[in-house]
Design a protein around this motif. Structure first.
Motif, mmCIF file in Angstrom:
data_model
loop_
_atom_site.group_PDB
_atom_site.id
_atom_site.type_symbol
_atom_site.label_atom_id
_atom_site.label_comp_id
_atom_site.label_asym_id
_atom_site.label_seq_id
_atom_site.Cartn_x
_atom_site.Cartn_y
_atom_site.Cartn_z
ATOM 1 N N LEU A 159 19.803 -34.626 19.185
ATOM 2 C CA LEU A 159 20.780 -33.605 19.578
ATOM 3 C C LEU A 159 20.379 -32.930 20.880
ATOM 4 C CD1 LEU A 159 21.345 -31.982 16.071
ATOM 5 C CD2 LEU A 159 22.939 -33.464 17.304
ATOM 6 N N ASP A 160 21.373 -32.545 21.638
ATOM 7 C CA ASP A 160 21.158 -31.840 22.895
ATOM 8 C C ASP A 160 20.973 -30.351 22.589
ATOM 9 O OD1 ASP A 160 21.190 -30.728 25.391
ATOM 10 O OD2 ASP A 160 23.111 -31.567 26.004
ATOM 11 N N PRO A 161 19.788 -29.773 22.873
ATOM 12 C CA PRO A 161 19.584 -28.344 22.592
ATOM 13 C C PRO A 161 20.586 -27.449 23.307
ATOM 14 C CG PRO A 161 17.496 -29.433 23.079
ATOM 15 C CD PRO A 161 18.576 -30.413 23.409
ATOM 16 N N ALA A 162 21.130 -27.921 24.415
ATOM 17 C CA ALA A 162 22.086 -27.102 25.156
ATOM 18 C C ALA A 162 23.409 -26.931 24.404
ATOM 19 C CB ALA A 162 22.350 -27.722 26.526
ATOM 20 N N ASP A 173 19.362 -19.113 11.041
ATOM 21 C CA ASP A 173 18.636 -17.845 11.129
ATOM 22 C C ASP A 173 17.947 -17.800 12.494
ATOM 23 O OD1 ASP A 173 17.261 -15.459 9.591
ATOM 24 O OD2 ASP A 173 15.685 -16.527 10.679
ATOM 25 N N PRO A 174 18.243 -16.805 13.347
ATOM 26 C CA PRO A 174 17.731 -16.822 14.720
ATOM 27 C C PRO A 174 16.212 -16.923 14.813
ATOM 28 C CG PRO A 174 19.469 -15.184 14.500
ATOM 29 C CD PRO A 174 19.166 -15.680 13.125
ATOM 30 N N ALA A 175 15.483 -16.195 13.972
ATOM 31 C CA ALA A 175 14.015 -16.256 14.035
ATOM 32 C C ALA A 175 13.512 -17.634 13.632
ATOM 33 C CB ALA A 175 13.417 -15.173 13.145
ATOM 34 N N ALA A 176 14.134 -18.213 12.594
ATOM 35 C CA ALA A 176 13.722 -19.551 12.153
ATOM 36 C C ALA A 176 14.040 -20.592 13.221
ATOM 37 C CB ALA A 176 14.421 -19.902 10.847
ATOM 38 N N LEU A 182 13.967 -32.435 11.393
ATOM 39 C CA LEU A 182 13.369 -32.514 12.726
ATOM 40 C C LEU A 182 13.583 -33.893 13.342
ATOM 41 C CD1 LEU A 182 10.104 -30.504 12.067
ATOM 42 C CD2 LEU A 182 11.744 -30.009 13.909
ATOM 43 N N ALA A 183 13.445 -34.946 12.538
ATOM 44 C CA ALA A 183 13.684 -36.298 13.046
ATOM 45 C C ALA A 183 15.106 -36.421 13.586
ATOM 46 C CB ALA A 183 13.431 -37.326 11.943
ATOM 47 N N VAL A 191 16.689 -25.836 11.952
ATOM 48 C CA VAL A 191 16.018 -26.813 12.820
ATOM 49 C C VAL A 191 16.870 -27.149 14.032
ATOM 50 C CG1 VAL A 191 15.267 -29.222 12.953
ATOM 51 C CG2 VAL A 191 14.552 -27.797 11.025
ATOM 52 N N THR A 192 18.174 -27.295 13.839
ATOM 53 C CA THR A 192 19.053 -27.710 14.933
ATOM 54 C C THR A 192 19.624 -26.545 15.717
ATOM 55 O OG1 THR A 192 21.023 -27.731 13.511
ATOM 56 C CG2 THR A 192 19.726 -29.773 13.650
ATOM 57 N N GLY A 193 19.576 -25.350 15.151
ATOM 58 C CA GLY A 193 20.189 -24.200 15.801
ATOM 59 C C GLY A 193 21.697 -24.207 15.717
#
Length: 497
Positions: free
Chosen positions: A390-393, A466-469, A384-385, A418-420
């Protein structure tokens, strides 16, 4: 066959590698040197120890029948070396030295009186580790040494080049860390030098590009390093820049993460590109790298936080056994947050906030919280830190991850969730990104045709999110960021009590 002799003169040791133009490492070597800790937060090293260690490492990396096409240098940045006529005049002041706190503040005040914001002018937040502040302190405490200086270098790579006859040079990446470089012009800032009491004539010349040939070894090379006369000397970017080249190559646009003892997100970006969250966080470092910019957001405790948690929560369990415990937990509960919010700050922090007094925190404990959850929560805290850089986009892009922590499959899954991002693991024992990047810089500086590929071009192992995570962690990210500010306020209150 020809090879590039690459040296990385790091914080505690020098590593050497002979790398051919196909990217194969033909031989390696290493040797350590000591750091002297002094009262008041002082940290120094003897430059002669750098040379002795370099000679040892080069001796180990020398291979019969291989012609050395160039000596390519990188190493720790932001050190202050006073150069005399025949070497350093005193021990090098390291980037970890904290004795210049009052000088840093006085320098900031002096610049502000002239209408100059030191941080804005240099593109980075400045503190007592600035070489400008270090010089100001030495000019005050050791005026005889600064008065005798013929010039300055800012790390062991520059010092070694000078000792071999190349003159005084500094690469732009290292220069960006000194507090003396104008972020706009990418030349030395005369106002900062003046405020530091530093004659601009002492400053070294600046390299351009990803690496530059700065000279050839002279007659001293044989005695100092066991090298022949006339070997081209290439000054590559400082170690952070060289590592970035070794992971993702010279082209901008790719983020990568490191899960070493510390942790960071790094990205090479075109200079002056549009907004995303990290450039507006002053806790990030913005360093020149060729014509581009290297953005680094560094968390002090990455693998160190994981090791601490294994000791504190799992009775000293080794990393492999801890991974098996997390894999079992995942089989039983699935992927997703533990429900804990953890700040992995064991002793101060550098990102997403810079706060030397910040201490760690664990929020969300309940009666069912066990050792596995506490360990997994710590790994989540590091991820998370890092995610705050990172840019979520850009969540659809791959994230290359290197360092010892990249060997952990559960941690890779946590980082992906965490990062997607799909995580490409490049945990490769024996592959050294910094030395590889130094070789790339050397080959390109000399115009040699080569096939030295960065680590990101290796296949690696892909870990999909994992999409839900991903959704669950995205909901937690704002609360995790807010916890840094809350922990800082609590720490201030505790200090007053």
């Amino acid at each position: 066959m020809i090879g590039l002799l690459c040296l990385d003169l790091g914080t505690s040791s020098v590593k050497a590698a002979l790398i051919d133009l196909g990217g194969r490492t033909l031989a390696v070597g290493s040797a350590a040197y000591a750091t002297t800790s002094l009262p008041g937060g002082g940290e120094e090293q003897e430059p002669e120890d750098w040379l002795r260690a370099a000679r040892t490492a080069i001796g180990q990396a020398t291979t019969a029948g291989i012609e050395v096409a160039a000596l390519c240098l990188t190493g720790q940045m932001q050190d202050l070396v006073l150069e005399g006529g025949h070497g350093a005049l005193r021990p090098a002041v390291l980037y970890t030295d904290q004795r210049a706190a009052p000088d840093s503040q006085q320098l900031r005040t002096a610049l502000a009186a002239e209408g100059t914001d030191w941080d804005a002018a240099t593109g980075n937040r400045q503190d007592p580790s600035s070489c400008a502040a270090m010089f100001r302190r030495l000019a005050r405490t050791e005026p005889e040494a600064t008065a005798r200086a013929h010039g300055l270098t800012f790390g062991p790579a520059g010092h070694l080049a000078a000792r071999l006859g190349a003159g005084l040079w500094c690469d732009l990446t290292t220069a960006s860390t000194t507090g003396l470089l104008d972020a706009t012009t990418r030349d030395w800032h005369p106002g900062v030098a003046r405020a530091a009491g530093l004659d601009p004539a002492l400053l070294p010349r600046l390299t351009r590009g990803h690496g530059q040939m700065v000279g050839r070894t002279d007659a001293r090379a044989r005695d100092l390093l066991g090298l022949e006369v006339g070997v081209p000397i290439v000054l590559a970017p400082g170690d952070a820049g060289a590592a970035a080249l070794g992971v993702t190559g010279t082209a901008p646009g790719k983020d990568h993460a490191s899960l070493g003892t510390s942790g960071w997100i790094a990205s090479i970006r075109p200079r002056g590109t549009g907004p995303d969250p990290a450039p507006f966080n002053p806790a990030s470092h913005r360093l020149a790298l060729g014509e581009d910019e290297l953005l680094i957001s560094a968390v002090l405790a990455g693998g160190a936080a994981a090791a601490w948690a294994r000791d504190a929560y799992l009775g000293g369990m080794d990393a492999q056994a801890a991974d098996a415990l997390l894999a079992e937990r995942e089989r039983n509960r699935g992927r997703g947050p533990t429900g804990l919010l953890v700040l992995p700050s064991l002793g101060g922090e550098r990102f997403p906030v810079r706060d030397d007094a910040l201490r760690g925190a664990v929020l969300g404990l309940h009666a069912g919280t066990g050792p596995a959850e506490l360990y997994a929560g710590t790994l989540e805290g590091v991820a998370l830190a890092l995610s705050h850089a990172l840019d979520p986009a850009r969540a659809g892009e791959e994230l290359t991850v290197v360092g010892g922590g990249a060997a952990s499959a559960p941690w890779r899954r946590i980082l992906a969730d965490v990062t997607g991002r799909t995580v490409r693991s490049l945990f490769a024992p024996g592959a050294d990104a910094t030395l590889l990047g130094t070789a790339i810089a050397g080959a390109e500086a000399l115009g040699l045709g080569h096939a030295i590929a960065p680590l990101a071009e290796r296949k690696g192992e892909l870990t999909a999110p994992d999409p839900a995570a991903v959704q669950a962690f995205a909901a937690l990210r704002p609360a995790h960021r807010a916890l840094y500010d809350a922990a800082a306020r609590i720490g201030e209150l505790a200090a007053r009590a």
